[in-house]
Design a protein around this motif. Structure first.
Motif, PDB file in Angstrom:
ATOM      1  N   PHE A 139       0.837  -1.201   0.000  1.00 23.80           N
ATOM      2  CA  PHE A 139       0.000   0.000   0.000  1.00 23.80           C
ATOM      3  C   PHE A 139       0.877   1.258   0.000  1.00 23.80           C
TER       4      PHE A 139
ATOM      5  N   PRO B  47      -7.806   1.925  -7.348  1.00 20.93           N
ATOM      6  CA  PRO B  47      -6.731   1.513  -6.446  1.00 20.93           C
ATOM      7  C   PRO B  47      -5.834   2.704  -6.095  1.00 20.93           C
ATOM      8  N   ALA B  48      -5.011   2.524  -5.076  1.00 19.01           N
ATOM      9  CA  ALA B  48      -4.191   3.623  -4.554  1.00 19.01           C
ATOM     10  C   ALA B  48      -3.306   4.252  -5.619  1.00 19.01           C
ATOM     11  N   ASP B  49      -2.735   3.420  -6.509  1.00 22.71           N
ATOM     12  CA  ASP B  49      -1.814   4.003  -7.495  1.00 22.71           C
ATOM     13  C   ASP B  49      -2.530   4.978  -8.427  1.00 22.71           C
TER      14      ASP B  49
ATOM     15  N   SER C 286      -3.130   8.187  -6.697  1.00 21.93           N
ATOM     16  CA  SER C 286      -1.881   8.942  -6.695  1.00 21.93           C
ATOM     17  C   SER C 286      -1.684   9.671  -8.028  1.00 21.93           C
TER      18      SER C 286
ATOM     19  N   MET D 175      -7.218   7.344   0.628  1.00 20.43           N
ATOM     20  CA  MET D 175      -6.148   6.936  -0.282  1.00 20.43           C
ATOM     21  C   MET D 175      -6.400   5.545  -0.864  1.00 20.43           C
ATOM     22  N   GLY D 176      -7.431   4.841  -0.339  1.00 17.97           N
ATOM     23  CA  GLY D 176      -7.774   3.545  -0.946  1.00 17.97           C
ATOM     24  C   GLY D 176      -7.080   2.345  -0.346  1.00 17.97           C
ATOM     25  N   ARG D 177      -6.812   2.373   0.943  1.00 17.40           N
ATOM     26  CA  ARG D 177      -6.162   1.216   1.579  1.00 17.40           C
ATOM     27  C   ARG D 177      -7.088   0.006   1.545  1.00 17.40           C
TER      28      ARG D 177
ATOM     29  N   GLY E 136       2.052   5.708  -6.403  1.00 14.82           N
ATOM     30  CA  GLY E 136       1.814   5.619  -7.840  1.00 14.82           C
ATOM     31  C   GLY E 136       2.324   4.356  -8.512  1.00 14.82           C
TER      32      GLY E 136
ATOM     33  N   MET F 213       2.139   1.672  -3.506  1.00 13.25           N
ATOM     34  CA  MET F 213       1.043   1.987  -4.430  1.00 13.25           C
ATOM     35  C   MET F 213       0.520   3.401  -4.203  1.00 13.25           C
TER      36      MET F 213
END
Lengths: 487, 248
Positions: free
Chosen positions: A438, B74-76, B79, B51-53, A444, A441
């Motif tokens: 996490f 998803p987190a990426d 971002s 942030m989507g954990r 990015g 991620m």
């Protein structure tokens, strides 16, 4: 653990993860399947070998045959496979054109060259661009050796094993079997009887080999075993770095690979031996794949150093313990390893450091990555014999688990028979945690990239021991090999 | 920029584990919001859910970022779209160098947006500059990510990442915990220097002291998974004086 069913040879092919899974349509000359004295003689005569070598092979065969009848294959390793039918294997497979050995790259079968192109080793370009001399062993027969002329000027010999037998018989006779005798173990014995080719290198006293010597091994013929033999002799005060890469086509049946590598580092010499082993690992369902039973050992004389670095991502089964006999005083042995098992792969790998001389020093850094249903065992032996005053060993043994169906095992054997010895053993087991994923991620990186970064970072102490080009390839291989295990 | 409506979340795969019970906030470009609350009120869960954990499951409500519902992302991808979370406990990742990691982050973002990647030379220059301005120990940063860093050094490293990635929305999850006054100032300086009309911050904190250095536009009090009071910077001073008891 092993039962003696022959391996099924008609299962279906599926999956396409293994990108080196092409075969080459080259006409192959095959000796009949099976193993007996006649086959051993045939192999020897095909190679025009001198009588002493045939004699050695026959002795090796007889010894192996005895062992095969009495004990059979060693069964102490943590690997599980249906028994191998040694009479159902081709022991000699040579591309037909080899009966008139190519004198230059122009004479090499174009299709074979194309194979090497696919592997990313365009021989003719490597020679110029990368400064790497490649000895490519294709189904056990050396195809072409590059850069030979340049090495000749320095007195360095780098050629196929067969050529060495022809042109440098004294050296071969002196050192062959001097580190790994044919009676050493089952698979080394088998290799000694039937090896068809391999690589030979000799570095004269005081010479620092200016380029990395490289051999690329590939198994192509279906149902054939590969038994190559490598012998490297670094004479007094010399240095050589040697690279070895391995791939095999995508086959529904298992292929047997039983190689022997012997290293001799004379006084003040240094040998650095790096391997990227990427034999076909089998399908994700566990069909096919190479059975890799390899004996690698080096002997270090006074002040000499032998360093093994290996990245093992391929093979259905890996059974391999690159070792160093620290014979001379002040000699140094190193072993750096990353072994990855995914899907149904099994690896039982590690090293042996045998301390004989005074002030000898060994370092072991072993990293095992298990994913899918893979099983990964580190097996290492550190032996300090009575004469080894002030011997030092430092062992780091780490396991990383990806997913919850894989296994990691550590089996260290430590034997100390001199009270002045100092040994350290560190071991750890960890998982690729959700926290780490996490974190990366959220900056990015995709899930796959995050996994890759965590795993290559974790393996960094080993990968940085590889020559630069190989390090990049190793990192890529780890990524490819883990596909399907992630997400 | 950020609109959170009736956000409810629980621990993934655990029944009756509701932590957020209908959070509403709206953050406009350029604003700094502080979210304060007692221990166990759901502050950290809120920042992590934004942030989507994957450890948390959103059971109801909306998270809207720049007009787009991002709950499924998803987190990426969050971002890439301009969100950033400074962690309360940054994890140690052995063998991964901060330089390499941040370059990969920027490259992933460029690739996502179809832009060309920053050159190694340009990146190195940026990196060295930011290492200096964030007060990060240049020797430490050559090692593995957060590996062997002290609590303060980890937080400085978070600020370094913030300054290099330059997100539109930065969420600081109790970044001030475990910091001495000097480090606190560095975090505050980082936020203040990055303050701009099109960048927003959500600062999650237990204590008011960070807010002595960063002046929030809006302060929310989060208690038991709900925002119970919203006000201006004075609200934080109020909490400093009287604690959270009036809101419980």
């Amino acid at each position: 653990m092993t039962n003696k069913n022959t391996i099924s040879r008609n299962s279906d092919l599926s999956g396409d993860e293994y990108q080196w899974g092409f075969t080459t349509d080259v006409e192959t000359e095959l000796a009949p399947k099976g193993l007996n004295t006649d086959i051993v003689k045939l192999i020897s005569s095909k190679k025009d070998e001198p009588a002493w070598l045939l004699d050695w092979r026959i002795k090796a065969y007889e010894n192996w045959e005895k062992l095969n009848k009495s004990e059979g294959e060693p069964d102490w390793a943590m690997i599980n496979y249906p028994g191998i039918d040694y009479q159902d294997i081709y022991y000699y497979a040579a591309p037909k054109s080899s009966s008139n050995t190519p004198k230059s790259l122009d004479e090499v079968d174009p299709e074979m060259l194309e194979t090497f192109e696919k592997l990313g080793i365009p021989l003719n370009e490597r020679e110029k661009l990368a400064g790497v001399a490649v000895d490519a062993v294709f189904d056990s027969v050396s195809v072409a050796t590059t850069m030979e002329d340049k090495l000749k000027e320095l007195g360095i010999i780098f050629c196929s094993f067969s050529e060495a037998v022809k042109n440098h018989p004294d050296l071969v006779k002196k050192y062959l079997g001097s580190v790994v005798p044919f009676s050493d173990n089952f698979f080394a014995g088998l290799n000694s009887a039937v090896f068809s080719d391999g690589s030979f290198a000799y570095i004269p006293p005081g010479v620092r080999c200016p380029i990395e010597l490289m051999t690329y091994f590939r198994i192509n013929t279906e149902g054939s075993g590969q038994f190559e033999r490598t012998l490297i002799v670094a004479d007094k005060g010399s240095y050589v770095s040697y690279l070895e890469g391995c791939t095999a086509p995508f086959r529904k049946s298992h292929q047997l690979h039983a190689a022997v590598v012997e290293l001799v580092a004379l006084e003040d010499a240094e040998i650095k031996y790096s391997t990227i082993q990427n034999w076909f690992p089998g399908t994700p369902e566990g069909e096919g794949g190479v059975y890799n039973f390899v004996t690698k050992r080096g002997r270090a004389e006074k002040n000499a150093k032998i360093s093994w670095t290996q990245v093992e991502t391929g093979s259905a089964i890996t059974w391999k313990y690159p070792s160093v006999i620290l014979k001379g005083d002040n000699s140094v042995g190193e072993f750096y390893s990353v072994a990855l098992t995914n899907n149904h792969q099994q690896a039982d790998t590690g090293t042996k450091m045998i301390h004989l001389g005074k002030n000898t020093k060994s370092t072991i850094v072993s990293k095992g990555i298990s994913a899918g249903k893979g099983n990964n065992t580190y097996r290492g032996q550190v032996q300090i014999l009575p004469g080894a005053e002030n011997a030092v060993n430092h062992t780091i043994c780490d396991s990383l688990l990806v997913g919850d169906q894989c296994g990691a095992h550590t089996v260290p054997y430590i034997e100390v028979r001199n009270p002045t010895a100092r040994l350290e053993h560190e071991a750890s087991t960890s998982k690729v945690s959700e926290d780490k994923l996490f974190y990366l991620m959220s900056r990015g990186l995709s899930e796959e990239e995050a996994h890759h970064m965590i795993i290559t970072g974790w393996s960094r102490d080993v990968i940085r021991e590889l020559p630069f080009e190989f390090a990049v390839e190793a990192s890529q291989l780890l990524k490819v090999s883990l596909e399907g295990a992630v997400g | 920029m950020l609109k959170v409506k009736n956000l409810c979340a629980s621990v993934a795969d655990v029944e009756d584990s509701d932590i957020l019970k209908g959070v509403n906030i709206e953050v406009n470009p350029g604003e700094i919001h502080a979210i304060m609350g007692p221990n166990g009120s759901g502050k950290s869960t809120f920042s992590n859910v934004l942030m989507g954990r994957p450890d948390y499951e959103v059971t109801d409500g909306e998270i809207n970022f720049n007009g787009e519902d991002i709950i499924e992302l998803p987190a990426d991808e969050r971002s890439h779209k301009g969100m950033f979370l400074a962690f309360q406990y940054p994890v140690e990742i052995p063998g991964v160098r901060p330089w390499q990691f941040l370059k990969a982050s920027l490259d992933a973002k460029s690739e996502y947006h179809g832009e060309s990647k920053i050159s190694v030379r340009e990146f190195s220059k940026l990196f060295d500059e930011k290492v200096k301005s964030c007060g990060v120990n240049p020797e430490l940063i050559k090692r593995s990510l957060n590996d062997g860093f002290s609590g303060g050094e980890k937080k400085r490293n978070e600020m370094l990442q913030l300054e290099i990635l330059r997100p539109q929305l930065a969420i600081l999850d109790e970044t001030d915990s475990g910091l001495d006054v000097d480090a606190l100032r560095i975090v505050a300086d980082g936020v203040n220097s990055m303050r701009s009309p099109d960048r927003s911050f959500v600062i999650v904190t237990h204590y008011q002291r960070l807010l002595n250095y960063i002046k929030p536009d809006i302060v929310h009090i989060l208690v038991d998974g709900k925002i119970v009071k919203t006000g201006n910077a004075d609200l934080a001073l109020d909490v400093e004086k009287n604690g959270y008891k009036d809101f419980q």
